[in-house]
Design a protein around this motif. Structure first.
Motif, PDB file in Angstrom:
ATOM      1  N   ALA A   7      -6.805  -2.427   8.509  1.00  0.00           N
ATOM      2  CA  ALA A   7      -7.160  -2.513   9.924  1.00  0.00           C
ATOM      3  C   ALA A   7      -6.245  -1.644  10.789  1.00  0.00           C
ATOM      4  CB  ALA A   7      -7.100  -3.955  10.391  1.00  0.00           C
ATOM      5  N   ALA A   8      -4.973  -1.619  10.467  1.00  0.00           N
ATOM      6  CA  ALA A   8      -4.058  -0.798  11.264  1.00  0.00           C
ATOM      7  C   ALA A   8      -3.410   0.241  10.349  1.00  0.00           C
ATOM      8  CB  ALA A   8      -2.997  -1.668  11.922  1.00  0.00           C
ATOM      9  N   PRO A   9      -4.199   1.279   9.986  1.00  0.00           N
ATOM     10  CA  PRO A   9      -3.697   2.232   8.968  1.00  0.00           C
ATOM     11  C   PRO A   9      -2.425   2.948   9.384  1.00  0.00           C
ATOM     12  CG  PRO A   9      -5.652   3.092  10.085  1.00  0.00           C
ATOM     13  CD  PRO A   9      -5.499   1.671  10.514  1.00  0.00           C
ATOM     14  N   GLU A  10      -2.176   3.031  10.695  1.00  0.00           N
ATOM     15  CA  GLU A  10      -0.995   3.781  11.138  1.00  0.00           C
ATOM     16  C   GLU A  10       0.287   3.021  10.871  1.00  0.00           C
ATOM     17  OE1 GLU A  10      -3.214   2.451  13.090  1.00  0.00           O
ATOM     18  OE2 GLU A  10      -2.228   1.267  14.640  1.00  0.00           O
ATOM     19  N   LYS A  11       0.174   1.715  10.578  1.00  0.00           N
ATOM     20  CA  LYS A  11       1.402   0.931  10.406  1.00  0.00           C
ATOM     21  C   LYS A  11       1.490   0.282   9.025  1.00  0.00           C
ATOM     22  CE  LYS A  11       0.874  -1.269  14.384  1.00  0.00           C
ATOM     23  NZ  LYS A  11       1.088  -2.220  15.485  1.00  0.00           N
ATOM     24  N   GLN A  12       0.805   0.862   8.024  1.00  0.00           N
ATOM     25  CA  GLN A  12       0.784   0.241   6.705  1.00  0.00           C
ATOM     26  C   GLN A  12       2.016   0.573   5.869  1.00  0.00           C
ATOM     27  OE1 GLN A  12      -1.085  -2.126   5.481  1.00  0.00           O
ATOM     28  NE2 GLN A  12      -1.991  -2.197   7.520  1.00  0.00           N
ATOM     29  N   THR A  13       2.535   1.782   6.017  1.00  0.00           N
ATOM     30  CA  THR A  13       3.710   2.170   5.227  1.00  0.00           C
ATOM     31  C   THR A  13       4.949   2.101   6.118  1.00  0.00           C
ATOM     32  OG1 THR A  13       3.422   4.471   5.867  1.00  0.00           O
ATOM     33  CG2 THR A  13       2.329   3.768   3.852  1.00  0.00           C
ATOM     34  N   LEU A  14       6.106   2.051   5.497  1.00  0.00           N
ATOM     35  CA  LEU A  14       7.349   2.046   6.285  1.00  0.00           C
ATOM     36  C   LEU A  14       7.448   3.334   7.105  1.00  0.00           C
ATOM     37  CD1 LEU A  14      10.030   0.729   7.026  1.00  0.00           C
ATOM     38  CD2 LEU A  14      11.072   1.917   5.089  1.00  0.00           C
ATOM     39  N   MET A  58       0.826  -1.200   0.000  1.00  0.00           N
ATOM     40  CA  MET A  58       0.000   0.000   0.000  1.00  0.00           C
ATOM     41  C   MET A  58       0.856   1.245   0.000  1.00  0.00           C
ATOM     42  SD  MET A  58      -3.324  -0.757   2.323  1.00  0.00           S
ATOM     43  CE  MET A  58      -2.933  -2.374   2.942  1.00  0.00           C
ATOM     44  N   HIS A  59       0.332   2.311  -0.597  1.00  0.00           N
ATOM     45  CA  HIS A  59       1.152   3.499  -0.791  1.00  0.00           C
ATOM     46  C   HIS A  59       0.485   4.719  -0.182  1.00  0.00           C
ATOM     47  CE1 HIS A  59       3.235   6.703  -3.018  1.00  0.00           C
ATOM     48  NE2 HIS A  59       4.245   5.908  -2.794  1.00  0.00           N
ATOM     49  N   VAL A  60       1.304   5.694   0.213  1.00  0.00           N
ATOM     50  CA  VAL A  60       0.767   6.878   0.904  1.00  0.00           C
ATOM     51  C   VAL A  60      -0.240   7.645   0.082  1.00  0.00           C
ATOM     52  CG1 VAL A  60       2.575   7.380   2.567  1.00  0.00           C
ATOM     53  CG2 VAL A  60       2.861   8.115   0.210  1.00  0.00           C
ATOM     54  N   GLU A  61      -0.085   7.614  -1.255  1.00  0.00           N
ATOM     55  CA  GLU A  61      -0.969   8.462  -2.052  1.00  0.00           C
ATOM     56  C   GLU A  61      -2.213   7.727  -2.552  1.00  0.00           C
ATOM     57  OE1 GLU A  61       2.004  11.565  -4.218  1.00  0.00           O
ATOM     58  OE2 GLU A  61       2.744   9.595  -3.661  1.00  0.00           O
ATOM     59  N   ASP A  62      -2.367   6.450  -2.169  1.00  0.00           N
ATOM     60  CA  ASP A  62      -3.552   5.692  -2.577  1.00  0.00           C
ATOM     61  C   ASP A  62      -4.820   6.294  -1.987  1.00  0.00           C
ATOM     62  OD1 ASP A  62      -1.846   4.030  -3.839  1.00  0.00           O
ATOM     63  OD2 ASP A  62      -1.947   2.396  -2.371  1.00  0.00           O
ATOM     64  N   LYS A  63      -5.931   6.135  -2.739  1.00  0.00           N
ATOM     65  CA  LYS A  63      -7.238   6.576  -2.225  1.00  0.00           C
ATOM     66  C   LYS A  63      -7.968   5.362  -1.645  1.00  0.00           C
ATOM     67  CE  LYS A  63      -7.312  10.978  -3.456  1.00  0.00           C
ATOM     68  NZ  LYS A  63      -6.187  11.343  -2.582  1.00  0.00           N
ATOM     69  N   PHE A  64      -8.679   5.594  -0.564  1.00  0.00           N
ATOM     70  CA  PHE A  64      -9.341   4.477   0.102  1.00  0.00           C
ATOM     71  C   PHE A  64     -10.833   4.730   0.271  1.00  0.00           C
ATOM     72  CE2 PHE A  64      -4.969   3.965   1.344  1.00  0.00           C
ATOM     73  CZ  PHE A  64      -4.796   2.599   1.275  1.00  0.00           C
ATOM     74  N   THR A  65     -11.576   3.632   0.479  1.00  0.00           N
ATOM     75  CA  THR A  65     -12.965   3.727   0.938  1.00  0.00           C
ATOM     76  C   THR A  65     -13.018   2.999   2.278  1.00  0.00           C
ATOM     77  OG1 THR A  65     -13.583   1.634  -0.045  1.00  0.00           O
ATOM     78  CG2 THR A  65     -13.805   3.599  -1.430  1.00  0.00           C
ATOM     79  N   ALA A  66     -14.159   3.081   2.941  1.00  0.00           N
ATOM     80  CA  ALA A  66     -14.297   2.412   4.237  1.00  0.00           C
ATOM     81  C   ALA A  66     -14.038   0.918   4.099  1.00  0.00           C
ATOM     82  CB  ALA A  66     -15.674   2.664   4.823  1.00  0.00           C
ATOM     83  N   GLU A  67     -14.317   0.354   2.890  1.00  0.00           N
ATOM     84  CA  GLU A  67     -14.137  -1.088   2.710  1.00  0.00           C
ATOM     85  C   GLU A  67     -12.663  -1.455   2.524  1.00  0.00           C
ATOM     86  OE1 GLU A  67     -16.780   0.542   1.195  1.00  0.00           O
ATOM     87  OE2 GLU A  67     -17.983  -0.286   2.825  1.00  0.00           O
TER      88      GLU A  67
END
Lengths: 622, 209
Positions: free
Chosen positions: B14-21, B1-10
């Motif tokens: 689960a742990a968005p704070e730890k998805q990127t390095l 996953m990348h910082v500039e990706d767009k997301f929806t609630a789906e």
């Protein structure tokens, strides 16, 4: 953005270094700034020794002597030894674990500029009414009585540069925990990385007490509080505790990375795996832990009582055990090895007896009862110079020779290097060995002169002659650096030919992204393993892909500049009306710069795969 | 996953704070920073305990004369509640509900601000009613330094959270700012924990003498 290094004008180069967030360039900045402060601290040392060369000397006055002595200690510890070590940590540690940069490149730059501005601020005291004069420990009973602004420069300058050091420590910890290459487990990390890790943990827990101590000093001297004012209920022993809770771990912050450097050098030039790797790691961690348990051995004569003194004495002596483990492991590494006596190896070999000398006097000083005799005498001066010069400075000089080709792509001249080594070694023992005896004969620390015919004349003269040897050795090192830089003969990946760890698998100096593909680590001394199997380099752990890199930023410079300005405001607040205004403006610059950093989108950039493919001449292959 | 990706609630992890390095580094680095902050406050507590009730003469007010439970109790409740509201904010952050996150963060800021006002009132009270100031005694210096450092942390935390809220008001949640919100709330909890110790060591232990 191109991946090619382009020829740049002088202005562009300066701007590049002012805004860089690349750990290798920040390392060079640390090396330059730390080197300048090292020369400055060295000059102060020379003034001390010239003044003490003969009895009743009047080369400097008593007051100026106090300033020189204070600034020598403060400069060498905070502005020379630590930044120089930070330089090597920055340059080498990320390469050793196979990372493309540190965890927080922006914070890395911020840490450097804070250190730099703090150091400049402290040294400006020379031109603005006099330097601090209460010794590097700046005990409150002395520092509260000091007139002028010297102590204020000390407190504010160290506060700014200490903040930078704390950031550096956190940064290294996160880098080592989160950014190791595939296969680089904790127990495969090179010893220099391990010692960087432990030293960073010490920084994290040791610097906050110093921060608090300095705040109390700042508040007392500049804002009218009463922490150290006994008449109003204050207590000066609080400073002693806070300072040494920081100050003792600080010694290990300095010496553990030096141990790490020597461990790398012993293994490389004995062409043998480091003996007792796991016990080395264990000893490093244990020294770090015990380092927090012994601070009151600096305060045996303060009057804490026999129980406290006994506990701290025993804890102090316990540190000799893990240190002994290390000494024997280094000896056994050389045992049966095929040793090459290069300049770094000479320093490493000389380090063992020199440092053991300091260790032995350390155990002597740890006996609380005997310490009442040694306390505040030249015996103590001899002891800590044996540890700090014989350990840390030898380590720094060794690292300068050992890692120079990796950082700058060219080898320092070995002949000149060996001349430097011998002059420095002889000068060091000539200067400090005799000081043990001067101390035992009753010469106190921190005196600006002594009377003739008390048995101190010959010893002091010998000590001064030794100091000149060290000064000449340093000059030859500087000449060596100039000559090699002018010649600039480029070297390959592994100029010492016996490199064992990852940094020797990539070009010297490495491309700005370090590893084109992250390497696969298959054991301790990963490059050596590949070499033994007849391979040229590391096996990549990932396919070639885009590399994400951070953008340069001028912001760290501005944040630090703001604090530098604010410190002048705090200092002159009571003397001039503009003081408060300057304080507010300075803090404003810092907060505004932090705000800009928070609000601006800064996603960095990508080096594209295609550019990396074209980048073959620059190498960077894993 | 990348910082500039767009997301929806789906698709929101689960742990968005730890998805990127960057996020992982921030998460760990901030915990370590809090370790350092703990030592900082420990040093301040030690200094306070050493200098508690150390005054030049008998005319100076001591801890047992100064502190009153009602005002400190209200301050404690305000700050503890603000920690709870920041938990709700992080709950909504993890569920990709940006508006509700902003709402709860707003409440957190209001409660924190109320705490700060109460603290200013309290300090003002001590200064004018008891002449207990920063410069009047070692006890005064130690008290205002310990409690003031905490108050300074609250003020900085408020500035930080408000900046984050304003900055991201139009952007919404992504993996670039999720770790930022997360560490800000960690910081807020830390301030709260420090206050629990101040409440106990300074106020409760101060009132029993």
């Amino acid at each position: 953005m191109s991946t090619y290094a382009q020829k740049k004008g002088f202005g562009a180069t300066v701007w590049d270094y002012l805004t860089t967030v690349d750990h290798k360039k920040i390392a060079i900045l640390y090396l330059i700034a730390g080197g300048l402060f090292f020369v400055l601290g060295g000059l102060e040392a020379m003034f001390i020794r010239i003044q003490l060369a003969v009895p009743n000397n009047d080369f400097v006055s008593a007051g100026l002597y106090n300033e020189i002595l204070t600034m020598h200690g403060t400069t060498m510890i905070f502005l020379a030894a630590m930044p120089l070590l930070f330089g090597f940590m920055n340059a080498i540690m990320p390469l050793q674990i196979g990372a493309r940069d540190v965890a927080f490149p922006f914070v890395n730059a911020l840490g450097f500029w804070l250190f730099f501005f703090g150091g400049i601020f402290l040294n400006l005291s020379w031109f603005l009414g006099g330097a601090p004069d209460a010794g590097w420990t700046s005990y409150a009973s002395l520092s509260m009585a000091s007139e002028g602004h010297g102590i204020d420069f000390y407190a504010l300058g160290l506060q700014i540069s200490g903040a930078g050091t704390l950031m550096g420590g956190i940064n290294f910890l996160v880098t080592i925990i989160n950014m190791r290459a595939p296969g680089m487990t904790y127990m495969r990390m090179p010893l220099f990385t391990w010692s960087t890790f432990v030293a960073s943990a010490l920084i994290l827990f040791a610097f906050p007490p110093l921060t608090v101590g300095l705040f109390l000093l700042i508040f007392d001297r500049m804002f009218g509080s009463n922490f150290f004012d006994v008449a109003n209920g204050g207590n000066t022993v609080i400073w002693e505790h806070l300072f040494w809770i920081f100050g003792h771990p600080e010694v290990y912050i300095l010496v553990l990375p030096a141990f790490g450097i020597f461990s790398e050098i012993f293994a490389t030039f004995s062409r043998k795996r480091l003996f007792g790797y796991s016990s080395m790691v264990f000893a490093t961690v244990l020294i770090g832990f015990l380092g927090f348990m012994v601070w009151a051995h600096h305060m045996f004569t303060t009057g804490l009582g026999p129980i406290a003194n006994a506990i701290f004495a025993v804890a102090t002596m316990a540190i000799a055990v893990p240190t002994g483990i290390k000494i024997f492991n280094w000896l056994f590494t050389m045992w049966g090895g095929s040793i090459k006596f290069t300049t770094p190896m000479l320093y490493a070999v000389a380090f063992i007896p020199s440092f053991v000398g300091g260790g032995v006097t350390g155990v002597m000083l740890a006996s609380a009862a005997a310490d009442y005799q040694y306390h505040d005498s030249y015996f103590v001066v001899a002891h800590f110079h044996y540890v700090i010069v014989g350990g840390v400075v030898f380590g720094l000089l060794a690292a300068t020779h050992f890692y120079w080709p990796k950082m700058f792509g060219t080898m320092l001249n070995e002949t000149l290097g060996k001349i430097t080594f011998w002059l420095f070694l002889i000068g060091f023992h000539l200067t400090f060995f005799i000081q043990h005896f001067l101390g035992l004969m009753g010469m106190p620390r921190r005196i600006f002169t002594f009377l003739p015919n008390q048995g101190l004349d010959a010893g002091n003269l010998i000590s001064t002659i030794g100091a000149f040897f060290m000064a000449i050795a340093t000059l030859i090192l500087l000449i060596n650096i100039v000559i090699t830089s002018v010649k600039n003969q480029k070297v390959g990946n592994d100029p010492w030919e016996d490199g064992r760890t990852l940094e020797w698998a990539i070009p010297s100096p490495p491309p700005f992204y370090n590893f084109k593909q992250l390497p696969l680590v298959r054991g301790l001394d990963p490059l050596w393993i590949e070499k033994m199997e007849g391979k040229k380099g590391m096996t990549p752990a990932e396919p070639l892909g885009d590399i994400h890199m951070p953008n340069n930023s001028f912001n760290p410079f501005m944040i630090s500049l703001g604090l530098f300005v604010a410190a002048f405001g705090a200092l002159y607040r009571e003397d001039y009306n503009w003081g408060v205004l300057v304080l507010i403006v300075g803090m404003g610059i810092t907060l505004l710069s932090m705000f800009v950093r928070s609000v601006k989108d800064d996603h960095g950039f990508h080096i594209h795969k295609e550019d990396l493919l074209n980048d073959d001449d620059k190498g960077g292959k894993a | 996953m990348h910082v500039e990706d767009k997301f929806t609630a789906e698709t929101w992890p689960a742990a968005p704070e730890k998805q990127t390095l960057e996020g992982k580094n921030k998460f760990l680095g901030f915990w370590l920073f809090l370790g350092g902050e703990t030592v900082l406050f420990a040093s301040l507590f030690a200094t306070y305990l050493a200098l508690k009730d150390k005054v030049p003469n008998a005319e100076h007010a001591l801890a047992k004369d100064l502190f009153e439970l009602p005002i400190v109790f209200v301050a404690t409740m305000l700050l503890l509640t603000s920690s709870l509201t920041s938990v709700y904010a992080m709950y909504h952050m993890k569920n990709f509900n940006f508006k509700k996150m902003q709402l709860w963060l707003g409440l957190t800021v209001l409660l924190g601000f109320a705490f700060l006002l109460l603290e200013i009132y309290e300090f003002n009270h001590y200064v004018h009613e008891y002449h207990h100031t920063f410069t009047s005694s070692a006890f005064g210096s130690a008290f205002y330094t310990l409690v003031g450092f905490h108050g300074g942390h609250v003020a900085f935390g408020l500035l930080w959270i408000v900046t984050l809220m304003v900055r991201n008001a139009k952007r919404g949640l992504d993996l670039y700012n999720a770790p930022k919100f997360y560490v800000a709330s960690l910081y807020w909890h830390f301030i709260d924990v420090v206050w629990v110790f101040i409440f106990t060591v300074v106020y409760l232990m101060g009132m029993v003498g």
